[in-house]
Scaffold this motif. Structure first.
Motif, PDB file in Angstrom:
ATOM      1  N   ILE A   6      47.385  54.162  18.167  1.00  0.00           N
ATOM      2  CA  ILE A   6      48.364  53.409  17.514  1.00  0.00           C
ATOM      3  C   ILE A   6      48.338  52.119  18.296  1.00  0.00           C
ATOM      4  CG2 ILE A   6      50.791  53.166  17.167  1.00  0.00           C
ATOM      5  CD1 ILE A   6      51.097  56.093  16.975  1.00  0.00           C
ATOM      6  N   GLN A   7      47.897  52.048  19.538  1.00  0.00           N
ATOM      7  CA  GLN A   7      47.777  50.769  20.103  1.00  0.00           C
ATOM      8  C   GLN A   7      47.118  49.499  19.579  1.00  0.00           C
ATOM      9  OE1 GLN A   7      49.463  50.678  23.271  1.00  0.00           O
ATOM     10  NE2 GLN A   7      49.172  48.580  23.217  1.00  0.00           N
ATOM     11  N   ASN A   8      46.137  49.897  18.838  1.00  0.00           N
ATOM     12  CA  ASN A   8      45.341  48.709  18.331  1.00  0.00           C
ATOM     13  C   ASN A   8      46.175  48.086  17.163  1.00  0.00           C
ATOM     14  OD1 ASN A   8      43.351  48.721  20.071  1.00  0.00           O
ATOM     15  ND2 ASN A   8      42.141  50.314  19.094  1.00  0.00           N
ATOM     16  N   PRO A   9      46.606  48.775  15.968  1.00  0.00           N
ATOM     17  CA  PRO A   9      47.347  48.322  14.806  1.00  0.00           C
ATOM     18  C   PRO A   9      48.581  47.811  15.415  1.00  0.00           C
ATOM     19  CG  PRO A   9      47.021  50.604  14.769  1.00  0.00           C
ATOM     20  CD  PRO A   9      46.217  50.426  15.933  1.00  0.00           C
ATOM     21  N   LEU A  10      49.159  48.020  16.407  1.00  0.00           N
ATOM     22  CA  LEU A  10      50.695  47.726  16.909  1.00  0.00           C
ATOM     23  C   LEU A  10      50.323  46.322  17.550  1.00  0.00           C
ATOM     24  CD1 LEU A  10      53.412  48.621  16.976  1.00  0.00           C
ATOM     25  CD2 LEU A  10      52.909  49.445  19.373  1.00  0.00           C
ATOM     26  N   ASN A  11      49.122  46.145  18.459  1.00  0.00           N
ATOM     27  CA  ASN A  11      49.019  44.926  18.836  1.00  0.00           C
ATOM     28  C   ASN A  11      48.647  43.711  17.862  1.00  0.00           C
ATOM     29  OD1 ASN A  11      49.042  45.851  21.600  1.00  0.00           O
ATOM     30  ND2 ASN A  11      46.782  46.181  21.604  1.00  0.00           N
ATOM     31  N   PHE A  12      47.975  44.255  16.636  1.00  0.00           N
ATOM     32  CA  PHE A  12      47.999  43.262  15.534  1.00  0.00           C
ATOM     33  C   PHE A  12      49.423  43.016  14.883  1.00  0.00           C
ATOM     34  CE2 PHE A  12      43.568  44.787  15.456  1.00  0.00           C
ATOM     35  CZ  PHE A  12      42.736  43.709  15.211  1.00  0.00           C
ATOM     36  N   ILE A  13      50.195  43.880  14.766  1.00  0.00           N
ATOM     37  CA  ILE A  13      51.683  43.758  14.095  1.00  0.00           C
ATOM     38  C   ILE A  13      52.238  42.777  15.016  1.00  0.00           C
ATOM     39  CG2 ILE A  13      53.837  44.779  13.596  1.00  0.00           C
ATOM     40  CD1 ILE A  13      52.218  47.383  13.124  1.00  0.00           C
ATOM     41  N   ASN A  14      52.363  42.917  16.341  1.00  0.00           N
ATOM     42  CA  ASN A  14      53.043  42.234  17.251  1.00  0.00           C
ATOM     43  C   ASN A  14      52.608  40.683  17.204  1.00  0.00           C
ATOM     44  OD1 ASN A  14      54.851  44.274  18.089  1.00  0.00           O
ATOM     45  ND2 ASN A  14      53.654  44.823  19.623  1.00  0.00           N
ATOM     46  N   ASN A  15      50.907  40.631  17.266  1.00  0.00           N
ATOM     47  CA  ASN A  15      50.555  39.368  17.481  1.00  0.00           C
ATOM     48  C   ASN A  15      50.698  38.537  16.232  1.00  0.00           C
ATOM     49  OD1 ASN A  15      49.522  39.939  20.042  1.00  0.00           O
ATOM     50  ND2 ASN A  15      47.506  40.731  19.199  1.00  0.00           N
ATOM     51  N   PHE A  16      50.400  39.209  15.102  1.00  0.00           N
ATOM     52  CA  PHE A  16      50.569  38.439  13.820  1.00  0.00           C
ATOM     53  C   PHE A  16      52.353  38.057  13.526  1.00  0.00           C
ATOM     54  CE2 PHE A  16      46.381  40.038  12.841  1.00  0.00           C
ATOM     55  CZ  PHE A  16      45.912  38.878  12.268  1.00  0.00           C
ATOM     56  N   SER A  17      53.099  38.947  14.113  1.00  0.00           N
ATOM     57  CA  SER A  17      54.209  38.866  14.084  1.00  0.00           C
ATOM     58  C   SER A  17      54.782  37.491  14.833  1.00  0.00           C
ATOM     59  CB  SER A  17      55.422  39.770  14.582  1.00  0.00           C
ATOM     60  OG  SER A  17      54.913  40.979  13.826  1.00  0.00           O
ATOM     61  N   GLU A  18      54.191  37.147  15.755  1.00  0.00           N
ATOM     62  CA  GLU A  18      54.537  36.057  16.727  1.00  0.00           C
ATOM     63  C   GLU A  18      53.847  34.838  15.922  1.00  0.00           C
ATOM     64  OE1 GLU A  18      52.906  36.743  20.650  1.00  0.00           O
ATOM     65  OE2 GLU A  18      54.442  38.360  21.041  1.00  0.00           O
ATOM     66  N   LEU A  19      52.571  34.944  15.525  1.00  0.00           N
ATOM     67  CA  LEU A  19      51.884  34.005  14.803  1.00  0.00           C
ATOM     68  C   LEU A  19      52.666  33.480  13.281  1.00  0.00           C
ATOM     69  CD1 LEU A  19      49.411  32.350  14.359  1.00  0.00           C
ATOM     70  CD2 LEU A  19      48.457  34.058  13.195  1.00  0.00           C
ATOM     71  N   ASN A  20      53.455  34.732  12.841  1.00  0.00           N
ATOM     72  CA  ASN A  20      54.200  34.247  11.608  1.00  0.00           C
ATOM     73  C   ASN A  20      55.419  33.457  11.978  1.00  0.00           C
ATOM     74  OD1 ASN A  20      52.350  35.705   9.936  1.00  0.00           O
ATOM     75  ND2 ASN A  20      53.444  37.542   9.845  1.00  0.00           N
ATOM     76  N   LEU A  21      56.020  33.743  12.960  1.00  0.00           N
ATOM     77  CA  LEU A  21      57.281  32.934  13.551  1.00  0.00           C
ATOM     78  C   LEU A  21      56.724  31.372  13.696  1.00  0.00           C
ATOM     79  CD1 LEU A  21      58.559  35.516  16.168  1.00  0.00           C
ATOM     80  CD2 LEU A  21      59.920  34.799  13.845  1.00  0.00           C
ATOM     81  N   GLU A  22      55.648  31.246  14.350  1.00  0.00           N
ATOM     82  CA  GLU A  22      55.004  29.811  14.517  1.00  0.00           C
ATOM     83  C   GLU A  22      54.916  29.213  13.264  1.00  0.00           C
ATOM     84  OE1 GLU A  22      51.681  30.120  16.838  1.00  0.00           O
ATOM     85  OE2 GLU A  22      52.841  30.710  18.691  1.00  0.00           O
ATOM     86  N   ILE A  23      54.158  30.170  12.207  1.00  0.00           N
ATOM     87  CA  ILE A  23      53.990  29.479  10.774  1.00  0.00           C
ATOM     88  C   ILE A  23      55.487  29.225  10.283  1.00  0.00           C
ATOM     89  CG2 ILE A  23      53.061  29.962   8.506  1.00  0.00           C
ATOM     90  CD1 ILE A  23      50.953  31.428   9.991  1.00  0.00           C
ATOM     91  N   ILE A  24      56.294  29.778  10.221  1.00  0.00           N
ATOM     92  CA  ILE A  24      57.711  29.698   9.643  1.00  0.00           C
ATOM     93  C   ILE A  24      58.297  28.597   9.992  1.00  0.00           C
ATOM     94  CG2 ILE A  24      60.016  30.651   9.563  1.00  0.00           C
ATOM     95  CD1 ILE A  24      58.800  33.567   9.226  1.00  0.00           C
TER      96      ILE A  24
END
Length: 731
Positions: free
Chosen positions: A498-516
């Motif tokens: 689970i660790q790897n896909p969870l890292n993608f979720i958290n990283n892209f969530s932070e990236l999405n906040l910057e894009i928003i």
């Protein structure tokens, strides 16, 4: 030179043979006397001290120089082997019937008539009849000499255990001896010898019967002097039994058995005196003397009969006559004992009655011995009166003395037996009563022990039932732990995945906040896009928050299943506890700005450093500190701020090791959940605030890694105390 020596040897041999052939023969002038003694001038003698000479060597001339005429032979007579050489010639005009005889124990005669070969014949008082020649009972070897006929005799006399009075040979004349015996038979009643034998057999039967009775008495009362008296009677019954008839063909066996029975009987008669008169208690020194003299007859038997061949002849000259008289010393010692007992104790009439018999038997035999010694030194000395009568009637004296003593002591012992039997019966009654009493006590004891045993069995049954319940619970817990261990391994594997896909979720969530944020900045005054971006931002923050929460759970799961790292080292527990306490407190205040608590520390300065992994033990302490701060903060919020939180940390050295206690006055743990707090994923915190792995991880570290204990004491609404106990030597 060799020829000269050979000639000398032939001359010596010829001289020896000539001297031997010139040895004169003793002339027999008819059958004139019952016994004819061969004069010393006609006899040559040689004593074989080594007892190894063979007839072939003697007659061939090897030992001829050793022979001397009997009249010129001046050696002292010892027990041993004597070779006699003499010749007999019939100087009458009619045939002569003679018989060679010997007073030795064993005798062998080698006889030669004219040119006839040597003839070997054996006789002797102790020679068995199977080997004896001639007249067996008379110890004589008959010979018939025609007128003028000559016979040469080599006679080997073996005085085995006797000192010979003379070695001079004698010849019996059977016809004259028969005439003398006939005249003696007319003067003496013909049944006297048979009467003596019958009397001896009767006395032996009486003594044997009495011995059996007193043996039975001993078996009943178990008094030692009855045993000694019975053995004394057995010995003398064997002595007076008709052994001569039983062992007539084996006189040596008769001699052995008779002497051994006499010594055996005297020994136990002395032991009877010692035990009956209690000399060991009354006369201790005299008792030692009685012990010594009691073995003298037996010692005499072994010296004079068993080991006679091992002693040199000069010693045997003294041991043979005096050894046979040792019994006189025993009898005189018993007489002294009886007299001594009469004068020092209140003696019964029976003891006094034995004195005449002991005087007749002991002192009389002593007088007889003295007379014989005086007569040996002075042949003209003659006994008179009592001594003469005793010499002529030794058999009667011994028999009367023994019957007298046996009669007196038998009367005493029968009376004593009646008294002892009555005493034994009374003792038996007392023993029976005591036995019944002990039996009753034993039954009571068995009943009491049975009741106690039943109680113990019942208590033990309850203990076993409780142990069985505890075992089942422990088994269930063990199964649960095994399940949780397997679940932990499975969880670790899942967490890694689970660790790897969870890292993608958290990283892209932070990236999405910057894009928003960039979209919102570019939209500017565009009113329609702004609210939409705000909603999207809120949703993305929730995704990031829950992703981070999921990441924390995954990390906790990995931490729970991960092996410890680092090396053990000597660690100051006080410093380690203080460091992680401050770290936990400031970390908890960082998330709760308005939280404050009173911290109490009681660190024992005397505790020794502990061999642990600091980071690993620090993780345990950090979990306990965080739980304590959480509990007091929750109680403070429940009481609307009117509560003062207190967290206390203490260390001390105990007999079991080092103890670390963490206590708080928070909400406590419900009693129904106390047994579950160490299970993985079990938590008492609200959903989302705890992973349920902190205490589980701490419990595994303390118990499995260091062999210690993690204990909890809690009261709901009052507070909780956790205790870490580390042994003196950690694994």
């Amino acid at each position: 030179m060799r020829a000269f020596l050979f000639i000398v040897f032939l001359l010596l041999s010829f001289a020896t043979l000539q001297a031997q052939d010139s040895f004169p023969a003793f002339p027999l002038h008819g059958e004139t006397e019952p016994v004819i003694t061969v004069p010393e001038t006609y006899v040559r003698v040689w004593r074989d001290d080594e007892k190894k000479a063979l007839f072939h060597d003697v007659v061939s001339g090897a030992y001829q120089p050793e022979f001397r005429k009997l009249g010129e032979w001046t050696k002292t007579l010892y027990p041993g082997v004597y070779w006699l050489h003499y010749r007999l010639r019939n100087a009458s005009d009619s045939p002569v019937h003679i018989a060679l005889t010997s007073a030795a124990n064993f005798a062998t005669c080698f006889v030669k008539k004219g040119s006839l070969p040597w003839e070997k014949k054996q006789t002797g008082w102790l020679q068995s009849w199977t080997k004896k020649d001639g007249i067996k009972k008379g110890n004589s070897l008959p010979l018939l000499l025609s007128p003028g006929e000559e016979v040469e005799v080599y006679q080997r006399d073996d005085y085995w255990q006797q000192v010979p009075k003379s070695v001079q040979p004698a010849v019996q004349v059977p016809r004259k001896m028969a005439e003398v015996q006939y005249l003696q038979a007319q003067a003496i009643p013909p049944l006297s010898a048979q009467a003596n034998k019958m009397l001896s057999a009767m006395i032996a039967g009486i003594l044997l019967f009495a011995g059996i009775i007193y043996w039975r008495f001993y078996r009943i009362v178990r008094v030692q002097f009855y045993l000694h008296y019975a053995l004394f009677l057995f010995g003398f019954s064997l002595l007076y039994s008709p052994l001569g008839v039983l062992f007539q063909s084996f006189p040596l066996v008769d001699l052995y058995v008779g002497n051994l029975a006499f010594g055996f009987g005297l020994f136990y008669f002395t032991q009877f005196f010692r035990s009956y008169l209690r000399t060991k208690v009354n006369y201790r020194r005299w008792d030692r003397w009685l012990i010594v003299v009691s073995v003298l007859p037996l010692l005499s038997f072994f010296v004079n009969y068993v080991f006679v061949n091992l002693l040199p002849p000069p010693v045997l000259v003294h041991t043979l006559p005096w050894g046979g008289r040792s019994y006189i010393l025993v009898l005189d010692s018993l007489l002294v004992t009886a007299v001594l007992f009469i004068f020092t104790h209140r003696a019964s009439a029976g003891i006094v009655a034995t004195i005449p018999a002991l005087l007749l038997w002991g002192v009389g035999q002593t007088y007889k011995l003295v007379h014989n010694l005086l007569q040996a030194s002075n042949p003209a000395f003659q006994a008179h009166g009592l001594i003469r009568w005793m010499n002529e009637n030794t058999y009667v004296v011994d028999l009367v003395s023994i019957l007298w003593i046996v009669s007196v002591f038998s009367s005493l012992l029968v009376q004593r037996f009646a008294h002892l039997q009555n005493k034994v019966l009374k003792q038996a009654v007392r023993n029976e009563r005591l036995k019944q009493q002990k039996e009753a006590e034993r039954h009571q004891l068995i009943a009491r022990q049975k009741a106690e045993l039943e109680q113990q069995v019942e208590a033990r049954t309850l203990e076993l039932k409780q142990s069985l319940r505890d075992l089942k619970e422990a088994q269930a817990q063990l199964i649960q732990k095994e399940k949780m261990a397997s679940l932990g391994e499975l969880t670790a594997g899942i967490a890694h995945e689970i660790q790897n896909p969870l890292n993608f979720i958290n990283n892209f969530s932070e990236l999405n906040l910057e894009i928003i944020d960039e979209i919102k900045n570019e939209a500017g005054a565009n009113t329609a896009l702004g609210p939409l971006a705000d909603d999207l931002r809120v949703n993305q923050l929730k995704v990031l928050k829950h992703g981070q929460r999921a990441d924390a759970i995954v990390k906790a799961m990995l931490q729970h299943s991960r092996f410890r790292v680092g090396e053990k080292e000597q660690t100051d527990i006080n410093a380690l506890a203080d460091e992680y306490l401050r770290l936990s407190y400031h970390g908890f205040r960082a998330g709760n700005k308005d939280f404050n608590a009173t911290i109490n520390t009681h660190f024992d300065s005397g505790i020794d450093p502990v061999h642990v992994v600091p980071e690993e033990l620090g993780r345990v302490l950090l979990n306990l500190f965080n739980n304590a701060f959480y509990a007091v903060n929750a109680k403070k919020q429940m009481l609307n701020g009117t509560f003062e939180p207190i967290v206390s940390v203490a260390t001390k050295k105990t007999g079991r090791g080092t103890e670390i206690s963490v206590s708080d006055n928070g909400t406590g743990i419900p009693q129904k959940t106390v047994d579950k707090i160490y299970q993985p994923f079990f938590t008492t915190k609200p959903t989302g605030e705890g992973t349920g792995l902190g205490l589980s991880l701490s419990y595994d570290i303390v118990t499995k890694a260091y062999g210690g204990e993690l204990q909890v004491e809690t009261t709901e609404g009052v507070g909780t105390v956790f205790k870490i106990i580390l042994p003196a030597k950690t694994n």
